[in-house]
Write a protein that holds these residues in place. Structure first.
Motif, PDB file in Angstrom:
ATOM      1  N   TYR A   1      32.359  95.087 -16.356  1.00 51.32           N
ATOM      2  CA  TYR A   1      31.940  93.843 -15.710  1.00 51.32           C
ATOM      3  C   TYR A   1      33.107  92.871 -15.539  1.00 51.32           C
ATOM      4  O   TYR A   1      34.152  93.026 -16.168  1.00 51.32           O
TER       5      TYR A   1
ATOM      6  N   ASP B   1      25.394 100.192 -10.568  1.00 54.09           N
ATOM      7  CA  ASP B   1      25.369 100.461 -11.995  1.00 54.09           C
ATOM      8  C   ASP B   1      24.576  99.338 -12.614  1.00 54.09           C
ATOM      9  O   ASP B   1      24.762  98.182 -12.241  1.00 54.09           O
TER      10      ASP B   1
ATOM     11  N   GLU C   1      36.412  95.426 -13.635  1.00 53.71           N
ATOM     12  CA  GLU C   1      36.150  96.356 -12.548  1.00 53.71           C
ATOM     13  C   GLU C   1      37.454  96.955 -12.026  1.00 53.71           C
ATOM     14  O   GLU C   1      37.499  98.098 -11.584  1.00 53.71           O
TER      15      GLU C   1
ATOM     16  N   PHE D   1      25.001  94.639 -20.323  1.00 52.36           N
ATOM     17  CA  PHE D   1      25.955  94.900 -21.400  1.00 52.36           C
ATOM     18  C   PHE D   1      25.861  93.947 -22.581  1.00 52.36           C
ATOM     19  O   PHE D   1      26.493  94.152 -23.590  1.00 52.36           O
TER      20      PHE D   1
ATOM     21  N   ASP E   1      25.906 104.462 -16.822  1.00 56.11           N
ATOM     22  CA  ASP E   1      26.258 103.359 -15.923  1.00 56.11           C
ATOM     23  C   ASP E   1      27.674 102.978 -16.310  1.00 56.11           C
ATOM     24  O   ASP E   1      27.994 102.939 -17.501  1.00 56.11           O
TER      25      ASP E   1
ATOM     26  N   CYS F   1      22.932  91.612 -12.427  1.00 57.49           N
ATOM     27  CA  CYS F   1      21.983  92.636 -12.862  1.00 57.49           C
ATOM     28  C   CYS F   1      20.908  91.994 -13.722  1.00 57.49           C
ATOM     29  O   CYS F   1      19.719  92.205 -13.532  1.00 57.49           O
TER      30      CYS F   1
ATOM     31  N   ARG G   1      30.032 100.135 -16.933  1.00 56.85           N
ATOM     32  CA  ARG G   1      29.799  98.699 -17.150  1.00 56.85           C
ATOM     33  C   ARG G   1      31.106  97.929 -17.328  1.00 56.85           C
ATOM     34  O   ARG G   1      31.321  97.256 -18.326  1.00 56.85           O
TER      35      ARG G   1
ATOM     36  N   CYS H   1      33.303  92.381 -10.420  1.00 54.57           N
ATOM     37  CA  CYS H   1      31.861  92.383 -10.675  1.00 54.57           C
ATOM     38  C   CYS H   1      31.481  90.993 -11.134  1.00 54.57           C
ATOM     39  O   CYS H   1      32.190  90.376 -11.922  1.00 54.57           O
TER      40      CYS H   1
ATOM     41  N   ARG I   1      24.276  96.813 -15.176  1.00 58.15           N
ATOM     42  CA  ARG I   1      25.225  96.285 -16.147  1.00 58.15           C
ATOM     43  C   ARG I   1      24.544  95.331 -17.131  1.00 58.15           C
ATOM     44  O   ARG I   1      24.733  94.131 -17.095  1.00 58.15           O
TER      45      ARG I   1
END
Lengths: 1012, 276, 153
Positions: free
Chosen positions: A782, A293, A786, A297, A778, A268, A780, A263, A295
């Motif tokens: 990242y 999703d 991933e 975060f 979601d 996002c 997350r 990711c 993300r």
């Protein structure tokens, strides 16, 4: 410092925001820095951005001061247009061969005026603007570029000779050759940044075929006021403002088909930002974001996401877009996607592809030349425990080169890498830096002002519009002007010598230069007059180019009149200038670190290794903090073991004094001079403070039967049982976002998704037949995390998404926990009766933090985390100088990120602790105690907490203002607020500003001349 | 091109009275040392040629600028003949080499403006070529007869195009490129390299097209604010190309976006300082 | 077409030809002053009747400065600072906003058109906004005509 065989210099490879931060930290703490950049100017990707999330700050506004400081720092040498050819030697003593491609412009002569580019007949597309604009074959990357030196694009140049004819400074050198040099450094920091994913590889989205499909970075330029459309969002096909814009996420990320399973971590957020800005630029634009999703975060990212939905009305659709087709008539784009199992299509005016981050093109070459390893995805290999070390000793890494990341994480890592690079060569600190020697300052007290005025033609940039001779002539008639002359280029080297001569010859005690902008040139002239023995604050500038000749090009008369006015104003102020002293503050070169977790220990150790005495305070009975509660790391290391080894190292380091089981009772003082009292009564003095007080897992009492049923556990509690082998059962349910992303706690806790993956994988490894359900909103995971999501899914973990506001129901039936959830994708209700219900609960600050904040005068977020000085560019600093923060106290984050911040705080602290004395700003406030009545109106205006009202101990009605010059940044806000005229701002005193106002509004120049 | 349609229409000479009365107006620019002398010799030798041509003497053929040519077309000329010395015979050494380059630009601009490039002719006529001069003039006049009356004043669009071609020819960029062409190709550039003529031709052609289109946008948007799509339609040019020009023109403060109502911004040419 | 750029701005209305408004512009060092410079670098043209005074932060602009300018015959005063979230000094410009709002009320009470005082947020990247602000404000001041105070001696 003792004699050493280490080289006290560092090479920073890559001049983006990461490289700038590393370079500045190192140069400010006693090391020579060579900043190597492949482009002709520094700035990197951030310089291309319009705004930054989540504050919508203007990127250039916040970056430009760093660019300028880097460019003019006497311990930083910029090596631009360059690449690394070879590296020999080892940590502490590298020999780096650097090839500099020819700029074909003599950097020492180019004034950056741009006359050459105005006349160059060759147009080509402008890479800085992602080819949405045109530049010339002789060009500078962007108007604020550092160094501001033009260069010739040899591939495009036809050698017509016009630029050389135009350049009055004679800076164009067609036959300039590339040069190779060998540079000796002790450490190397890699910060070459990233490349964008080539959207052409996702043929189904039509990038490169359909004109109205653009990449996110192109769109960024389209949003920018300095971009092609001056900030109006337009379709490249026909200039119409698109009514609807589709943002397609994960283009080249989380996509194994194109070979990028990871990711990209930032898309996002930047898409939300771009959508918000687009909406702000044109209220009728309707953006829609297609994502897998969301993300969001980072710190306060979810609030930003919420605002995008609720305040800006941006639509979000959870779907991976299948394909995009163009309507050949309208050039609109039809986006095809599947939502909740149903195929849909919708037409948009513009499609923005959120392209992912790739390793830079030259990553492989760089890794071979320098000898460090790349990971499977082609980024620089690092580990969780050593997040800024490359595989080669003495070579460090920061920014997106080690994994995709956003600006604050990059900046923190950049400081962290600087700390590591410095430790490697700590014994050689101050060995290669230079300090300029100046002649003794002339005493001008009591002397009548004798002002010298130098008026610049700037080639034809000023002289082509403003009648420079008449401005110089006019200057001579002004009171106190003892000398005036005109120059072709006032900034050229020979004019600097001339200015110095004239100061001597005419006994000048103040100098005014009428030329370009003080923002770029004031330091140069200040340095010149300092070399002639004048205090550098006896200098004033009149901006008759950027703010006169260039903006009134067709009104020579009026522009000349304005130039005279501006000179008169500058002279009026100059008359009132006085020498200012940069106050020196003694520094106690010891450090305090509060918090003995991973972050605090890493910071304390790094400081100690650089020779700094550290007091490390930990409230618990044992060092280690949350490390001792994690039990597993997804990457496989044992956190407990790591805690032990760190604790051992800390205990055995003679520079560290550990205070276990003690809290901080009081901290007083200011940068360089703090005094701390522990609750045990011990006191010690120190120059800086690092707050690494950590945070804790939320205990969701009363939620989901937590505390009522023994099989309902938080994630960390569950991991502890798992580690101890106390977990028995075949079915497990994890509920995500417990106590996060909800009313009262709107933000994401960042680590829980990955923590859940780690636990789920462990369960599956031990018992492949176990049923594991993860109920989420979601996922997350990242960056490279991933991979754990993927691994969990491959092992058979079932993921069930629930709607944000439809939480799962948890009941007890016959001693068993029963979980009911509505699967958002199918709309069906799922009932589970797991052996264990694991609550991935959020991260909450310790309440003790609240007591520290007022002691140090530092702010907190409404959630109780500490609030840094600037979310983007000062992630570990506070506005209060000398106080830093790191780790979970700043907000939820992973171990590697916490360690990175801990190291970053060290680098920031070392910019102070490496010096015996600190030089305060010259332009600061000062208070006249006879006028101050202690009303305190000024106190809240100071963002740096430099002001305090002192109540007389004997007479309570007697109040006075205590102004701490060490903390003052010289903004003058307090001066503007003071009702009694007791506060003044040096260099911008009321009389000085009033003199300028009066001068500006004096009678016409002509009348003035008659009067003289 | 509009001109071509007229060409075929006129060919059969079956138009109204106006056409019958029409006599081509041709202007000839002759260099003092060769062509003008050649024309004199032509007269001395009593070689005959049609009466339509009016001759203007210039010292060297290179004095004839694109601007001059376009002005003359704008003034209503149906054809322009430029006469110079043969290459290498120029009284001023290399003047006619420059003329040659410049005529290329003129032809390109005429094409852009929709004027048949056949209306402009460059001929080398030496002082001794009296007969050649009469032949050239006769042929050229016939050619112009065939092409028919210039449509420069036919409609606003043609007028705007000619004005745009004129403006484009006056830009520093085109003047610089064409002015430097001979030296860059034949003598070498700042790096000491000789440029590939083909490649350089391409650069000039592209620049000419750009400058013409930009000038035309400014001409059209001077009259009333126009959108990119309107400009594209009127100019028969792809809208993305128009937008790219607008980007540059805005950057140079030559055109300004008017506050858009709805979703289509319009642009208006900014009055130039000197014109006020 | 020569390489000249336009003479933008709204100052050339015939009836206002004699009136050259005197406008004082306070720019904060970090954003607005940089924005003004960028306007220059981008060669954005604007009316030449304003004089910029640089201060470190827009919050430094003492109400007295504004009153002084009007007293000395300024026809308009513009205070330009960083956008609210961008302030180099964190929150300085919030204070500026409040201060200017108050000043405008004060001006009105003294029978002065509050339109002669303007506050604008201009970032370092907004050269065009600087140009627009100057053009528009010059127009406004032109409309209002010479200050009732006039130039003092």
């Amino acid at each position: 410092m003792a004699a050493t065989d280490k080289i006290g210099a560092v090479m920073v490879v890559g001049g983006g925001i990461s490289g700038l931060q590393s370079a500045l930290d190192l140069a400010d703490s006693g090391f020579k820095v060579y900043l190597v950049e492949k482009q002709p100017s520094i700035g990197g990707t951030m310089a291309q951005l319009d705004k930054t999330f989540p504050t919508n700050d203007c990127a250039m506004c916040i970056m430009a001061p760093k660019l300028v400081s880097t460019g003019r720092h006497h311990n930083i040498t910029l090596v631009t247009n360059a690449e690394i050819m070879a590296v020999d030697g080892q940590a502490g003593d590298f020999k780096v061969t650097v090839k500099q491609r020819a700029l074909r412009v003599d950097a020492s002569k180019c004034t950056g005026c741009g006359s050459c580019a105005q006349k160059c007949p060759i147009e080509t597309s402008d890479e800085y603007n992602e080819n949405t604009k045109i530049r010339k074959a002789i060009y500078v990357r962007y108007p604020q570029a550092v160094p501001l030196v033009y260069s010739i694009d040899h591939d495009k140049c036809i050698g017509c000779g016009i630029c050389a004819e135009e350049c009055k400074a004679g800076a164009v050198v067609y036959d300039q050759k590339e040069s190779t040099s060998e540079i000796q450094v002790g450490s190397i920091i890699l910060s070459p940044g990233f490349d964008e994913f080539d959207a052409r590889l996702k043929g189904e989205y039509g990038y490169g075929v359909y004109k109205n499909v653009v990449t996110s970075i192109e769109f960024e330029r389209m949003l920018s006021a300095t971009g092609p459309y001056f900030g109006t969002v337009m379709r490249p096909s026909d200039g119409d403002i698109p009514e609807k814009i589709a943002f397609i996420q994960c283009v080249g990320s989380r996509d194994e088909q194109v070979g990028n399973a990871y990711c990209s971590g930032v898309c996002c957020m930047y898409s939300i930002k771009e959508a918000i800005i687009a909406k702000e630029h044109g209220g009728d634009i309707q953006p829609k974001i297609f994502f897998m999703d969301m993300r969001a975060f980072g710190k306060e990212f979810d609030e930003y996401y919420n605002r995008a939905q609720n305040e800006y009305g941006i639509e979000f659709v959870r779907s991976r877009v299948a394909s995009v087709f163009e309507n050949p008539e309208t050039k609109n784009l039809v986006v095809k996607y599947v939502e909740k199992g149903e195929p849909k299509e919708e037409e948009f005016g513009l499609v923005v592809l959120a392209v992912g981050l790739r390793p830079p093109e030259d990553a492989v070459a760089l890794s071979k030349v320098i000898g460090f390893e790349l990971n499977a995805d082609g980024f620089c290999q690092t580990t969780v425990l050593d997040p800024v070390n490359s595989s080669k000793q003495g070579v460090f890494v920061s920014g997106a080169f080690s994994s995709p990341k956003d600006i604050p994480m990059t900046v923190a890592e950049a400081s962290g890498a600087a700390a590591k690079a410095a430790t490697e060569i700590a014994s050689a600190r101050d060995s290669l830096v230079t300090k300029k020697e100046y002649p003794e300052e002339l005493d001008i007290s009591g002397k009548e002002p004798r002002i010298g005025v130098f008026v610049c033609h700037c080639g034809i940039n000023i002289g082509g519009v403003v009648k420079v001779p008449s401005v110089a002539e006019y200057a001579r008639t002004l009171p106190n002007v003892a000398y005036a002359e005109e120059n072709l280029y006032t900034c050229s080297q020979d004019t600097q010598e001339k200015i110095k001569e004239m100061i001597k010859e005419h006994d000048l005690n103040r100098v005014v230069v009428a030329s370009c902008t003080p923002r770029t040139h004031e330091p140069l002239f200040q340095n010149t007059i300092k070399e002639a023995g004048l205090n550098s604050y006896l200098f004033e500038m009149a901006n008759i180019r950027d703010q006169c000749s260039w903006i009134h090009m067709h009104e020579a008369e009026a522009a000349t009149k304005k130039a005279k006015d501006l000179v008169r104003m500058a002279v009026a102020k100059s008359r009132l200038l006085e020498p200012l002293e940069n106050l020196m503050i003694d520094v106690n070169q010891k450090a305090l670190v509060v918090g003995g977790g991973a972050t605090g220990m890493a910071a304390a150790l790094e400081l100690a290794k650089q020779g700094v005495k550290v007091n490390l305070v930990e409230k618990e009975k044992e060092l280690g903090g949350n490390l001792r509660k994690l039990h597993y790391l997804p990457s496989g290391e044992d956190p407990e073991e790591f805690a032990d080894s760190l604790a051992k190292e800390v205990a055995s380091n003679p520079n560290i004094t550990v205070h276990i089981g003690k809290g901080v009772k009081d901290i007083e003082g200011y940068v360089g001079n703090f005094k701390t009292t522990l609750d045990s009564g011990e006191t010690f003095e120190h120059g800086t403070v690092i707050l690494a007080v950590g945070a804790q897992e939320y205990k969701p009492e009363g939620e989901y039967l937590y505390g009522k049923n023994p099989n309902v556990l938080t994630l960390l509690e569950f991991k502890e049982k798992l580690k101890k082998g106390e977990v028995k059962g075949d079915s497990y349910v994890f509920i995500q976002c417990v106590g996060s992303r909800e009313e009262g706690h709107p933000n994401c806790s960042r680590v829980c998704c990955t923590g859940t993956m780690t636990a789920a994988i462990k369960i599956k490894e031990k018992n492949p037949d176990a049923k594991v359900y993860v109920l989420y909103r979601d996922i997350r995971t990242y960056g490279f995390r991933e991979e754990y999501y993927k691994a969990a899914a491959e092992k058979g973990v079932t993921f069930v998404r629930f709607e944000d506001d439809v939480k799962p129901k948890v009941e007890e039936t016959g001693g068993k926990v029963q979980v009911t959830v509505t699967d958002e994708d199918t709309g069906k209700e799922v009932v589970m009766t797991p052996d264990y219900l694991v609550l991935a609960s959020g991260t909450r600050p310790y309440t003790e933090s609240e007591a520290l904040a007022p002691m140090l005068k530092v702010p907190m977020t409404k959630e109780g985390f500490f609030l840094e000085a600037h979310m983007k560019l000062r992630p570990v600093d506070f506005a209060t100088e000398g106080v830093y923060l790191a780790g979970l106290a700043h907000g939820p984050k992973f171990l590697d990120e916490s360690i990175g911040q801990g190291l970053a705080a060290v680098a920031r602290a070392m910019t102070i602790l490496s010096k015996k004395t600190l030089e305060a700003e010259g332009i600061v406030a000062s208070v006249d105690e006879t006028l101050c009545d202690g009303c305190g109106i000024c106190v809240p205006t100071c963002e740096y907490k430099a002001l305090e009202i002192i109540v007389d101990k004997k007479d309570e009605t007697k109040k006075s203002l205590d102004l701490n010059i060490g903390l003052c940044k010289g903004c003058g806000a307090c001066v503007g607020a003071c009702p009694s005229g007791a506060l003044t701002q040096k260099g911008f005193r009321d009389e000085q500003i009033v003199a300028m106002i009066d001068a500006a509004l004096e009678d016409d120049v002509e009348k003035q001349e008659v009067r003289q | 091109m509009t001109e071509k349609k007229h060409h075929t229409a006129h060919h059969g000479k079956k138009k109204g009275e106006a056409d019958k009365e029409w006599e081509p107006k041709i202007v000839g620019f002759l260099c003092n040392w060769c062509s003008y002398a050649g024309a004199d010799l032509c007269g001395v030798s009593r070689f005959q040629y049609p009466t339509n041509i009016r001759l203007v003497r210039v010292m060297c053929s290179t004095r004839v600028s694109p601007h001059l040519v376009l002005e003359v077309f704008e003034a209503g000329a149906d054809g322009i003949l430029i006469g110079g010395c043969h290459l290498n015979d120029c009284h001023y050494m290399t003047g006619n080499f420059h003329t040659e380059k410049r005529v290329n630009l003129m032809k390109k601009l005429l094409r852009e403006a929709g004027i048949d490039e056949g209306r402009l002719r460059l001929e080398w006529v030496s002082a001794s070529e009296g007969e050649k001069f009469s032949k050239v003039v006769t042929e050229f006049t016939e050619e112009i007869q065939k092409l028919g009356q210039s449509k420069v004043h036919a409609d606003d669009m043609v007028k705007a195009k000619v004005a745009a071609a004129d403006d484009a020819s006056e830009t520093f960029r085109l003047k610089a490129l064409v002015g430097k062409e001979f030296n860059l190709l034949d003598k070498g550039n700042a790096y000491g390299d000789k440029l590939d003529p083909e490649k350089f031709r391409g650069i000039i052609d592209a620049a000419t097209e750009d400058e013409f289109e930009r000038a035309l946008i400014l001409e059209l948007a001077r009259i009333r604010p126009m959108s990119v799509k309107q400009l594209g339609m009127v100019m028969d040019t792809p809208t993305d190309r128009i937008l790219r020009h607008i980007v540059l023109l805005r950057q140079n403060s030559k055109i300004a976006m008017e506050h858009p109502e709805g979703f289509t911004p319009v642009y208006k040419t900014v009055a130039i300082g000197g014109e006020q | 077409m020569s390489s000249t750029a336009p003479n933008a701005g709204g100052q050339t209305k015939a009836e206002e030809e004699d009136f050259e408004p005197k406008i004082i512009v306070f720019c904060c060092n970090w954003c607005s002053y940089a924005g003004a410079d960028l306007a220059g670098v981008s060669r954005l043209q604007m009316p030449p009747y304003f004089r910029v005074i640089r201060v470190m932060c827009s919050a430094r602009v003492d109400p007295e400065f504004v009153l002084r300018a009007f007293q000395k015959g300024a026809d308009g005063v513009l205070v330009a600072g960083c956008h609210p979230a961008d302030c180099h000094y964190i929150g300085g410009n919030y204070r500026t906003r409040r201060r200017i709002a108050l000043l405008r009320i004060l001006l009105q009470q003294f029978g002065f058109d509050p339109g002669r005082l303007k506050l604008a947020w201009i970032s370092a990247g907004e050269g065009e906004k600087f140009q627009k602000t100057i053009i528009e404000f010059t127009d406004v001041v032109n409309e209002l005509g010479p200050s009732p105070i006039g130039s003092s001696d």
